[in-house]
Design an enzyme around this catalytic site. Structure first.
Site, PDB file in Angstrom:
ATOM      1  N   GLU A  47       0.842  -1.201   0.000  1.00  0.00           N
ATOM      2  CA  GLU A  47       0.000   0.000   0.000  1.00  0.00           C
ATOM      3  C   GLU A  47       0.876   1.250   0.000  1.00  0.00           C
ATOM      4  OE1 GLU A  47      -2.394   1.620  -0.685  1.00  0.00           O
ATOM      5  OE2 GLU A  47      -4.088   1.523   0.653  1.00  0.00           O
ATOM      6  N   ASP A  48       0.319   2.336  -0.502  1.00  0.00           N
ATOM      7  CA  ASP A  48       1.075   3.590  -0.510  1.00  0.00           C
ATOM      8  C   ASP A  48       1.268   4.153   0.896  1.00  0.00           C
ATOM      9  OD1 ASP A  48      -1.643   4.147  -0.207  1.00  0.00           O
ATOM     10  OD2 ASP A  48      -1.797   5.457  -1.957  1.00  0.00           O
ATOM     11  N   PHE A  86      -0.667  15.900   4.655  1.00  0.00           N
ATOM     12  CA  PHE A  86      -1.215  15.309   3.433  1.00  0.00           C
ATOM     13  C   PHE A  86      -0.130  15.292   2.364  1.00  0.00           C
ATOM     14  CE2 PHE A  86      -3.565  15.003  -0.514  1.00  0.00           C
ATOM     15  CZ  PHE A  86      -4.451  13.977  -0.214  1.00  0.00           C
ATOM     16  N   ASP A  89      -2.958   5.028   6.966  1.00  0.00           N
ATOM     17  CA  ASP A  89      -3.479   6.240   7.599  1.00  0.00           C
ATOM     18  C   ASP A  89      -4.389   5.822   8.762  1.00  0.00           C
ATOM     19  OD1 ASP A  89      -4.028   8.985   7.861  1.00  0.00           O
ATOM     20  OD2 ASP A  89      -5.690   8.909   6.452  1.00  0.00           O
ATOM     21  N   ARG A 115       0.024  11.877  -9.041  1.00  0.00           N
ATOM     22  CA  ARG A 115       0.488  10.506  -8.818  1.00  0.00           C
ATOM     23  C   ARG A 115       1.845  10.266  -9.477  1.00  0.00           C
ATOM     24  NH1 ARG A 115      -3.735   7.438  -6.627  1.00  0.00           N
ATOM     25  NH2 ARG A 115      -5.835   7.953  -7.326  1.00  0.00           N
TER      26      ARG A 115
HETATM   27  P1  5GP Z   1      -6.831   4.352   5.451  1.00  0.00           P
HETATM   28  O1  5GP Z   1      -5.531   3.844   6.060  1.00  0.00           O
HETATM   29  O2  5GP Z   1      -7.314   5.584   6.153  1.00  0.00           O
HETATM   30  O3  5GP Z   1      -7.857   3.311   5.280  1.00  0.00           O
HETATM   31  O4  5GP Z   1      -6.633   4.841   4.011  1.00  0.00           O
HETATM   32  C1  5GP Z   1      -5.501   4.916   3.380  1.00  0.00           C
HETATM   33  C2  5GP Z   1      -5.766   5.577   2.043  1.00  0.00           C
HETATM   34  O5  5GP Z   1      -6.110   6.964   2.207  1.00  0.00           O
HETATM   35  C3  5GP Z   1      -4.476   5.536   1.301  1.00  0.00           C
HETATM   36  O6  5GP Z   1      -4.366   4.387   0.545  1.00  0.00           O
HETATM   37  C4  5GP Z   1      -4.559   6.793   0.482  1.00  0.00           C
HETATM   38  O7  5GP Z   1      -5.236   6.520  -0.710  1.00  0.00           O
HETATM   39  C5  5GP Z   1      -5.376   7.763   1.318  1.00  0.00           C
HETATM   40  N1  5GP Z   1      -4.504   8.676   2.076  1.00  0.00           N
HETATM   41  C6  5GP Z   1      -4.272   8.710   3.399  1.00  0.00           C
HETATM   42  N2  5GP Z   1      -3.398   9.664   3.741  1.00  0.00           N
HETATM   43  C7  5GP Z   1      -3.041  10.271   2.578  1.00  0.00           C
HETATM   44  C8  5GP Z   1      -2.147  11.342   2.248  1.00  0.00           C
HETATM   45  O8  5GP Z   1      -1.472  11.971   3.077  1.00  0.00           O
HETATM   46  N3  5GP Z   1      -2.075  11.672   0.932  1.00  0.00           N
HETATM   47  C9  5GP Z   1      -2.779  11.034  -0.039  1.00  0.00           C
HETATM   48  N4  5GP Z   1      -2.616  11.438  -1.295  1.00  0.00           N
HETATM   49  N5  5GP Z   1      -3.631  10.013   0.236  1.00  0.00           N
HETATM   50  C10 5GP Z   1      -3.755   9.646   1.527  1.00  0.00           C
HETATM   51 MG    MG Z   2      -6.426   9.028  -3.067  1.00  0.00          MG
HETATM   52 MG    MG Z   3      -4.075   3.621  -1.222  1.00  0.00          MG
END
Ligand code: 5GP
Ligand code: MG
Ligand code: MG
Length: 174
Positions: free
Chosen positions: A98-99, A151, A102, A164
């Site tokens: 995963e990227d 962010f 969060d 991206r």
């Molecule tokens: P979570 O962990 O809240 O379920 O979601 C993670 C997703 O929220 C990530 O895969 C990403 O797509 C998005 N996300 C969370 N923080 C950031 C951030 O700082 N920047 C961007 N571009 N996306 C984020």
């Molecule tokens: Mg996104």
């Molecule tokens: Mg993601």
């Protein structure tokens, strides 16, 4: 175009990904590794990471979207290749890529999904970890960097589907 400042340069990120790849190589020696790229955000990180892992592997893709409504409970929708090339997941150690981690809702759902299909292990590799915003009880097994509550964009991460393609991790400053 917004002003974007560099948080991690292309060069430092590349070094960090190589290091992570070496760690993952050790971890999965002699195992059947299925790498699962969580689209869209992880496409860049996955492409770099798999080329730093010196093990036999297969690669699958899944799409996850997290919707957070007016209530504090998150809802994650998962779509994509659900039969995983017809593999019997009971034979494959799964690495979710995963990227960014969060709130953790997305990866928590995905972890449950793969565990329920019988994968002997389900681990998580992320480019970035933002622990201060965590809601779900989950931590990454492999990560490049831990960051503050900012962010970020670039290397797959978007702001309204833009940025991206940036080769570095950046922070938007208006
Ligand atoms: P979570 O962990 O809240 O379920 O979601 C993670 C997703 O929220 C990530 O895969 C990403 O797509 C998005 N996300 C969370 N923080 C950031 C951030 O700082 N920047 C961007 N571009 N996306 C984020
Ligand atoms: Mg996104
Ligand atoms: Mg993601």
């Amino acid at each position: 175009m917004n002003n974007i400042s560099v948080l991690y340069s292309e060069e430092e990120l590349a070094l960090s990904v190589k290091k992570l790849g070496a760690e993952i190589t050790e971890e999965y020696k002699g195992k059947k590794l299925l790498v699962v790229c969580v689209l869209k955000g992880a496409f860049v990180f996955t492409a770099d990471l798999v080329r730093s892992i010196d093990n036999d592997m297969q690669i699958a893709f899944i799409t996850a979207k997290s919707y957070v409504g007016t209530s504090s409970t998150g809802n994650v929708s998962i779509s994509g290749d659900h039969d995983f090339m017809g593999l019997d997941l009971r034979e494959w150690d799964v690495l979710l890529v995963e990227d960014i981690l969060d709130t953790g809702r997305t990866l928590c759902e995905l972890k449950k999904k793969f565990a329920s299909m019988g994968a002997p292990s389900v681990k998580i590799a992320v480019m970035l970890d933002k622990p201060s915003r965590r809601v779900a009880d989950i931590t990454p097994d492999f990560k490049c960097y831990e960051i503050e509550d900012r962010f970020v964009v670039g290397c797959g991460l978007d702001y309204d589907e833009r940025y991206r393609n940036l080769p570095f991790i950046g922070i938007i400053s208006e």
